[in-house]
Design a protein around this motif. Structure first.
Motif, PDB file in Angstrom:
ATOM      1  N   VAL A 100       0.836  -1.196   0.000  1.00 50.73           N
ATOM      2  CA  VAL A 100       0.000   0.000   0.000  1.00 50.73           C
ATOM      3  C   VAL A 100       0.879   1.257   0.000  1.00 50.73           C
ATOM      4  N   SER A 101       0.680   2.103  -0.985  1.00 50.03           N
ATOM      5  CA  SER A 101       1.478   3.323  -1.131  1.00 50.03           C
ATOM      6  C   SER A 101       0.972   4.422  -0.206  1.00 50.03           C
ATOM      7  N   GLY A 102       1.805   5.443  -0.047  1.00 53.95           N
ATOM      8  CA  GLY A 102       1.452   6.572   0.791  1.00 53.95           C
ATOM      9  C   GLY A 102       0.903   7.738  -0.023  1.00 53.95           C
ATOM     10  N   ALA A 103       0.990   8.938   0.534  1.00 51.65           N
ATOM     11  CA  ALA A 103       0.438  10.131  -0.106  1.00 51.65           C
ATOM     12  C   ALA A 103       1.203  10.481  -1.376  1.00 51.65           C
ATOM     13  N   MET A 104       0.498  11.100  -2.312  1.00 53.31           N
ATOM     14  CA  MET A 104       1.067  11.595  -3.564  1.00 53.31           C
ATOM     15  C   MET A 104       1.737  10.486  -4.372  1.00 53.31           C
ATOM     16  N   SER A 105       1.218   9.275  -4.281  1.00 49.73           N
ATOM     17  CA  SER A 105       1.802   8.183  -5.047  1.00 49.73           C
ATOM     18  C   SER A 105       0.727   7.180  -5.434  1.00 49.73           C
ATOM     19  N   ALA A 106       1.021   6.438  -6.496  1.00 50.67           N
ATOM     20  CA  ALA A 106       0.119   5.391  -6.965  1.00 50.67           C
ATOM     21  C   ALA A 106       0.819   4.042  -6.839  1.00 50.67           C
ATOM     22  N   GLY A 107       0.154   3.001  -7.299  1.00 57.70           N
ATOM     23  CA  GLY A 107       0.655   1.656  -7.091  1.00 57.70           C
ATOM     24  C   GLY A 107       2.006   1.368  -7.707  1.00 57.70           C
ATOM     25  N   HIS A 108       2.318   2.025  -8.818  1.00 56.47           N
ATOM     26  CA  HIS A 108       3.569   1.708  -9.512  1.00 56.47           C
ATOM     27  C   HIS A 108       4.790   1.999  -8.642  1.00 56.47           C
ATOM     28  N   THR A 109       4.661   2.878  -7.647  1.00 56.00           N
ATOM     29  CA  THR A 109       5.804   3.183  -6.787  1.00 56.00           C
ATOM     30  C   THR A 109       6.194   1.983  -5.919  1.00 56.00           C
ATOM     31  N   MET A 110       5.281   1.019  -5.787  1.00 60.87           N
ATOM     32  CA  MET A 110       5.554  -0.167  -4.978  1.00 60.87           C
ATOM     33  C   MET A 110       6.114  -1.314  -5.815  1.00 60.87           C
ATOM     34  N   ALA A 111       6.193  -1.137  -7.127  1.00 59.34           N
ATOM     35  CA  ALA A 111       6.626  -2.221  -8.013  1.00 59.34           C
ATOM     36  C   ALA A 111       8.039  -2.720  -7.708  1.00 59.34           C
ATOM     37  N   PRO A 112       9.031  -1.844  -7.446  1.00 58.32           N
ATOM     38  CA  PRO A 112      10.371  -2.370  -7.149  1.00 58.32           C
ATOM     39  C   PRO A 112      10.393  -3.304  -5.935  1.00 58.32           C
ATOM     40  N   LEU A 113       9.656  -2.954  -4.890  1.00 59.30           N
ATOM     41  CA  LEU A 113       9.593  -3.823  -3.721  1.00 59.30           C
ATOM     42  C   LEU A 113       8.859  -5.113  -4.060  1.00 59.30           C
ATOM     43  N   ALA A 114       7.782  -5.003  -4.842  1.00 54.17           N
ATOM     44  CA  ALA A 114       7.021  -6.192  -5.237  1.00 54.17           C
ATOM     45  C   ALA A 114       7.906  -7.186  -5.970  1.00 54.17           C
ATOM     46  N   GLN A 115       8.746  -6.691  -6.855  1.00 53.67           N
ATOM     47  CA  GLN A 115       9.635  -7.579  -7.608  1.00 53.67           C
ATOM     48  C   GLN A 115      10.604  -8.315  -6.687  1.00 53.67           C
ATOM     49  N   ARG A 116      11.073  -7.645  -5.661  1.00 57.52           N
ATOM     50  CA  ARG A 116      12.053  -8.248  -4.754  1.00 57.52           C
ATOM     51  C   ARG A 116      11.429  -9.243  -3.789  1.00 57.52           C
ATOM     52  N   LEU A 117      10.108  -9.202  -3.661  1.00 56.70           N
ATOM     53  CA  LEU A 117       9.411 -10.152  -2.792  1.00 56.70           C
ATOM     54  C   LEU A 117       8.788 -11.307  -3.581  1.00 56.70           C
ATOM     55  N   ALA A 118       8.779 -11.185  -4.903  1.00 55.77           N
ATOM     56  CA  ALA A 118       7.990 -12.096  -5.735  1.00 55.77           C
ATOM     57  C   ALA A 118       8.514 -13.524  -5.766  1.00 55.77           C
ATOM     58  N   ASP A 119       9.755 -13.756  -5.328  1.00 57.33           N
ATOM     59  CA  ASP A 119      10.255 -15.131  -5.330  1.00 57.33           C
ATOM     60  C   ASP A 119       9.685 -15.959  -4.186  1.00 57.33           C
ATOM     61  N   ARG A 120       9.074 -15.273  -3.193  1.00 52.74           N
ATOM     62  CA  ARG A 120       8.511 -15.993  -2.043  1.00 52.74           C
ATOM     63  C   ARG A 120       7.009 -15.746  -1.863  1.00 52.74           C
ATOM     64  N   PHE A 121       6.497 -14.678  -2.493  1.00 49.86           N
ATOM     65  CA  PHE A 121       5.112 -14.273  -2.238  1.00 49.86           C
ATOM     66  C   PHE A 121       4.392 -13.887  -3.534  1.00 49.86           C
ATOM     67  N   GLN A 122       3.074 -13.950  -3.471  1.00 46.47           N
ATOM     68  CA  GLN A 122       2.249 -13.321  -4.498  1.00 46.47           C
ATOM     69  C   GLN A 122       2.074 -11.866  -4.065  1.00 46.47           C
ATOM     70  N   THR A 123       2.803 -10.973  -4.700  1.00 50.16           N
ATOM     71  CA  THR A 123       2.745  -9.568  -4.301  1.00 50.16           C
ATOM     72  C   THR A 123       1.659  -8.856  -5.089  1.00 50.16           C
ATOM     73  N   VAL A 124       0.941  -7.991  -4.408  1.00 49.56           N
ATOM     74  CA  VAL A 124      -0.182  -7.273  -4.995  1.00 49.56           C
ATOM     75  C   VAL A 124       0.075  -5.773  -4.853  1.00 49.56           C
ATOM     76  N   VAL A 125       0.136  -5.072  -5.977  1.00 49.84           N
ATOM     77  CA  VAL A 125       0.208  -3.612  -5.944  1.00 49.84           C
ATOM     78  C   VAL A 125      -1.062  -3.076  -6.592  1.00 49.84           C
ATOM     79  N   TYR A 126      -1.545  -1.948  -6.095  1.00 40.48           N
ATOM     80  CA  TYR A 126      -2.802  -1.419  -6.620  1.00 40.48           C
ATOM     81  C   TYR A 126      -2.806   0.096  -6.539  1.00 40.48           C
ATOM     82  N   ASP A 127      -3.665   0.691  -7.350  1.00 40.90           N
ATOM     83  CA  ASP A 127      -3.883   2.128  -7.286  1.00 40.90           C
ATOM     84  C   ASP A 127      -4.994   2.395  -6.283  1.00 40.90           C
ATOM     85  N   ARG A 128      -4.647   3.093  -5.204  1.00 34.61           N
ATOM     86  CA  ARG A 128      -5.689   3.468  -4.257  1.00 34.61           C
ATOM     87  C   ARG A 128      -6.738   4.342  -4.946  1.00 34.61           C
ATOM     88  N   ARG A 129      -7.948   4.352  -4.433  1.00 31.91           N
ATOM     89  CA  ARG A 129      -9.030   5.078  -5.095  1.00 31.91           C
ATOM     90  C   ARG A 129      -8.649   6.544  -5.314  1.00 31.91           C
TER      91      ARG A 129
END
Length: 259
Positions: A27-56
């Motif tokens: 979950v991203s913070g203020a002034m950001s959308a889901g794509h800002t979490m993609a680098p972390l998602a990639q680094r976790l993807a070998d162990r987890f199903q990572t989910v990034v999303y655009d908050r409403r």
């Protein structure tokens, strides 16, 4: 985002998944959308199903008035249901406040991790946050998104000269476009103070991390989260700031989420 789900009020929430394993929603913070979490998602993807999303109200997701924090909790509930019915949650900054509220609300969450939730620690700080809320509501209500962005940047400690330079940059138009969601993050933060009663209602493990190079108040606010959660743990990441390096954070999250 290549997938979407509908929240309880019919709002379309865009998301994407990477990897396989237990689900972890980032979950991203203020002034950001889901794509800002993609680098972390990639680094976790070998162990987890990572989910990034655009908050409403951001990116490819929809929005439905009137806003309420409960609607964003329902957005997370819809995402968790879409990826298997249970998930761990990670949130940075005000996104951390949102995942803590989601866990306190009783969503099917295994674990919660947050990074530098920017809560106020005393009444004086809370008064400053209240003034920010008033000025933000006024700027947005009067159709001055640029001034709303400037208020937020000032709240983060950015110098006036840097704010003025940012106004002249090509990215300013995008910042103005997302400015209405600053009110959403402000609502998520509540009155600004650490919500100790709500945190006390969280029954799952909570990891609250902060950067060793971040301001003292951010580290103390994060430590307060760990102390208020019944199963909370505080972790400090050496040499890190609010812009935490995914290469440093990912192993810490992996250790917590697999423990």
């Amino acid at each position: 985002m290549d997938k979407e789900t509908l929240s309880a009020d019919g709002t379309r929430i865009a998301y994407e998944t990477t990897g396989r394993g237990p689900a972890v929603v980032l979950v991203s913070g203020a002034m950001s959308a889901g794509h800002t979490m993609a680098p972390l998602a990639q680094r976790l993807a070998d162990r987890f199903q990572t989910v990034v999303y655009d908050r409403r109200g951001r990116g490819e997701s929809g929005d439905t008035a009137p806003y309420a924090v409960e609607r964003e909790v329902e957005d997370l509930a819809a995402l968790i249901d879409a990826v298997g019915g249970e998930a761990a949650l990670y949130g940075i900054s005000s996104g951390g406040a949102l995942v803590l509220e989601a866990a306190a609300s009783g969503l099917p969450v295994r674990q919660v991790a947050v990074y530098e939730t920017p809560y106020a620690l005393g009444e004086e700080d809370a008064k400053g946050r209240a003034e920010y809320t008033r000025n933000l509501d006024q700027a947005l209500g009067q159709g001055r998104p640029g001034d709303a962005v400037a208020l937020f940047l000032r709240l983060t400690g950015l110098a006036e000269g840097m704010i003025e330079r940012a106004r002249q940059s090509p990215m300013w138009a995008d910042m103005e476009a997302i400015a209405p969601t600053l009110a959403y993050d402000d609502a998520v933060m509540g009155g600004g103070l650490v919500p100790r009663d709500r945190l006390a209602a969280i029954t799952v493990p909570v990891l609250a991390s902060a950067g060793g190079a971040s301001p003292d108040w951010l580290r103390e606010a994060t430590r307060a989260v760990a102390e208020a959660a019944p199963r909370g743990t505080y972790r400090e990441l050496a040499d890190q700031t609010h812009m935490v390096d995914p290469d440093v954070l990912a192993p810490v999250l992996t250790e917590f989420l697999t423990s």
